[in-house]
Design a protein around this motif. Structure first.
Motif, PDB file in Angstrom:
ATOM      1  N   UNK A 196       0.869  -1.186   0.000  1.00 46.17           N
ATOM      2  CA  UNK A 196       0.000   0.000   0.000  1.00 46.17           C
ATOM      3  C   UNK A 196       0.899   1.227   0.000  1.00 46.17           C
ATOM      4  N   UNK A 197       0.576   2.164  -0.887  1.00 45.72           N
ATOM      5  CA  UNK A 197       1.327   3.419  -0.919  1.00 45.72           C
ATOM      6  C   UNK A 197       0.363   4.570  -0.709  1.00 45.72           C
ATOM      7  N   UNK A 198       0.872   5.632  -0.113  1.00 46.98           N
ATOM      8  CA  UNK A 198       0.104   6.845   0.123  1.00 46.98           C
ATOM      9  C   UNK A 198       0.956   8.057  -0.174  1.00 46.98           C
ATOM     10  N   UNK A 199       0.482   9.248   0.176  1.00 43.95           N
ATOM     11  CA  UNK A 199       1.209  10.474  -0.169  1.00 43.95           C
ATOM     12  C   UNK A 199       2.567  10.602   0.518  1.00 43.95           C
ATOM     13  N   UNK A 200       2.761   9.985   1.685  1.00 44.71           N
ATOM     14  CA  UNK A 200       4.035  10.118   2.380  1.00 44.71           C
ATOM     15  C   UNK A 200       4.529   8.792   2.965  1.00 44.71           C
ATOM     16  N   UNK A 201       3.957   7.677   2.538  1.00 47.05           N
ATOM     17  CA  UNK A 201       4.369   6.400   3.098  1.00 47.05           C
ATOM     18  C   UNK A 201       4.210   5.268   2.081  1.00 47.05           C
ATOM     19  N   UNK A 202       4.853   4.166   2.400  1.00 47.51           N
ATOM     20  CA  UNK A 202       4.721   2.925   1.650  1.00 47.51           C
ATOM     21  C   UNK A 202       4.788   1.798   2.666  1.00 47.51           C
ATOM     22  N   UNK A 231      -1.336 -10.180   4.141  1.00 46.40           N
ATOM     23  CA  UNK A 231      -2.698 -10.081   4.644  1.00 46.40           C
ATOM     24  C   UNK A 231      -3.145  -8.634   4.747  1.00 46.40           C
ATOM     25  N   UNK A 232      -4.407  -8.405   4.445  1.00 43.18           N
ATOM     26  CA  UNK A 232      -4.970  -7.051   4.484  1.00 43.18           C
ATOM     27  C   UNK A 232      -6.447  -7.119   4.809  1.00 43.18           C
ATOM     28  N   UNK A 233      -6.884  -6.189   5.639  1.00 44.28           N
ATOM     29  CA  UNK A 233      -8.309  -5.942   5.852  1.00 44.28           C
ATOM     30  C   UNK A 233      -8.491  -4.446   5.631  1.00 44.28           C
ATOM     31  N   UNK A 234      -9.253  -4.084   4.597  1.00 43.71           N
ATOM     32  CA  UNK A 234      -9.440  -2.676   4.230  1.00 43.71           C
ATOM     33  C   UNK A 234     -10.929  -2.347   4.325  1.00 43.71           C
ATOM     34  N   UNK A 235     -11.278  -1.408   5.207  1.00 39.97           N
ATOM     35  CA  UNK A 235     -12.660  -0.966   5.387  1.00 39.97           C
ATOM     36  C   UNK A 235     -12.891   0.224   4.468  1.00 39.97           C
ATOM     37  N   UNK A 236     -13.605   0.022   3.371  1.00 42.03           N
ATOM     38  CA  UNK A 236     -13.745   1.066   2.354  1.00 42.03           C
ATOM     39  C   UNK A 236     -14.538   2.266   2.864  1.00 42.03           C
ATOM     40  N   UNK A 237     -15.519   2.044   3.713  1.00 40.68           N
ATOM     41  CA  UNK A 237     -16.360   3.137   4.213  1.00 40.68           C
ATOM     42  C   UNK A 237     -15.563   4.062   5.132  1.00 40.68           C
ATOM     43  N   UNK A 238     -14.718   3.502   5.974  1.00 40.16           N
ATOM     44  CA  UNK A 238     -13.944   4.291   6.932  1.00 40.16           C
ATOM     45  C   UNK A 238     -12.589   4.718   6.374  1.00 40.16           C
ATOM     46  N   UNK A 239     -12.181   4.138   5.243  1.00 42.85           N
ATOM     47  CA  UNK A 239     -10.867   4.382   4.647  1.00 42.85           C
ATOM     48  C   UNK A 239      -9.752   4.023   5.621  1.00 42.85           C
ATOM     49  N   UNK A 240      -9.916   2.922   6.338  1.00 44.75           N
ATOM     50  CA  UNK A 240      -8.879   2.438   7.239  1.00 44.75           C
ATOM     51  C   UNK A 240      -8.477   1.032   6.810  1.00 44.75           C
ATOM     52  N   UNK A 241      -7.237   0.683   7.066  1.00 43.35           N
ATOM     53  CA  UNK A 241      -6.772  -0.646   6.698  1.00 43.35           C
ATOM     54  C   UNK A 241      -5.900  -1.221   7.794  1.00 43.35           C
ATOM     55  N   UNK A 242      -5.757  -2.531   7.730  1.00 41.35           N
ATOM     56  CA  UNK A 242      -4.940  -3.252   8.682  1.00 41.35           C
ATOM     57  C   UNK A 242      -4.142  -4.300   7.910  1.00 41.35           C
ATOM     58  N   UNK A 243      -2.822  -4.223   8.000  1.00 44.34           N
ATOM     59  CA  UNK A 243      -1.974  -5.260   7.419  1.00 44.34           C
ATOM     60  C   UNK A 243      -1.738  -6.277   8.522  1.00 44.34           C
ATOM     61  N   UNK A 244      -1.990  -7.551   8.215  1.00 39.64           N
ATOM     62  CA  UNK A 244      -2.050  -8.583   9.239  1.00 39.64           C
ATOM     63  C   UNK A 244      -0.682  -8.989   9.791  1.00 39.64           C
TER      64      UNK A 244
END
Length: 190
Positions: free
Chosen positions: A149-155, A160-173
């Motif tokens: 997963x990449x973002x504006x200031x991180x990679x 494993x991944x759990x991504x909650x689309x409504x909250x825009x939060x994720x968890x790498x297992x």
């Protein structure tokens, strides 16, 4: 009177069985073997330039599913897609678009299994993996495969991944590795 040898009883049984099968085929209006087989083997329907839009709030978050080719099962409970684009449209979050090689959608359980060089982009995040499962009712993307997963200031990467689309939060297992980009003024943003 002579006794019938036992070896002829099995032949007689086979002949009686063939007569019974013939009777039911004639009674059913026998028109060859193909109509009988076509009822036993489900016929799938293939569509070029497949597109499906889901916007019923009772079914979960809305989505648009496009593919170069889609094949519906005869009972319309499963769809197999080649070269797809899935656009997720959560109610209170930015849309997310996932592209890949193959998708299998179970219309009864509302689960879409995505696979093959997956690339997702939504809001400020990008997701890269080989397999994702989208549970429409809960608006959750999951995988047990390696993910980045990449973002504006991180990679970040891990397994494993759990991504909650409504909250825009994720968890790498597990097996998490992260990189945060810093500049002279603090976090670097794009």
């Amino acid at each position: 009177m002579a006794k019938t040898p036992l070896k002829y009883l099995s032949i007689a049984g086979i002949l009686i069985l063939l007569c019974i099968i013939g009777y039911y085929l004639i009674k059913a209006g026998y028109k060859g073997i193909n109509p009988v087989l076509s009822e036993l083997i489900p016929e799938a329907v293939t569509v070029k330039n497949f597109q499906y839009t889901q916007d019923d709030p009772d079914e979960g978050a809305g989505f648009v599913l496009d593919a170069d080719e889609g094949t519906w099962s005869q009972d319309r409970q499963r769809v197999s897609l080649k070269r797809f684009r899935l656009k997720l449209e959560p109610v209170d979050s930015p849309a997310m678009e996932i592209k890949g090689n193959k998708a299998d959608w179970d219309t009864i359980s509302n689960v879409i299994n995505l696979s093959g060089d997956l690339r997702g982009e939504g809001g400020r995040y990008r997701i890269f993996t080989e397999y994702l499962s989208y549970e429409q009712k809960n608006g959750v993307l999951k995988t047990d495969e390696p993910v980045r997963i990449t973002g504006p200031f991180f990679s970040m990467s891990g397994k494993g991944l759990i991504f909650y689309t409504e909250k825009e939060t994720f968890e790498i297992v597990s097996d998490i590795t992260g990189l945060i980009e810093l500049t002279e003024k603090g976090l670097r943003t794009k």
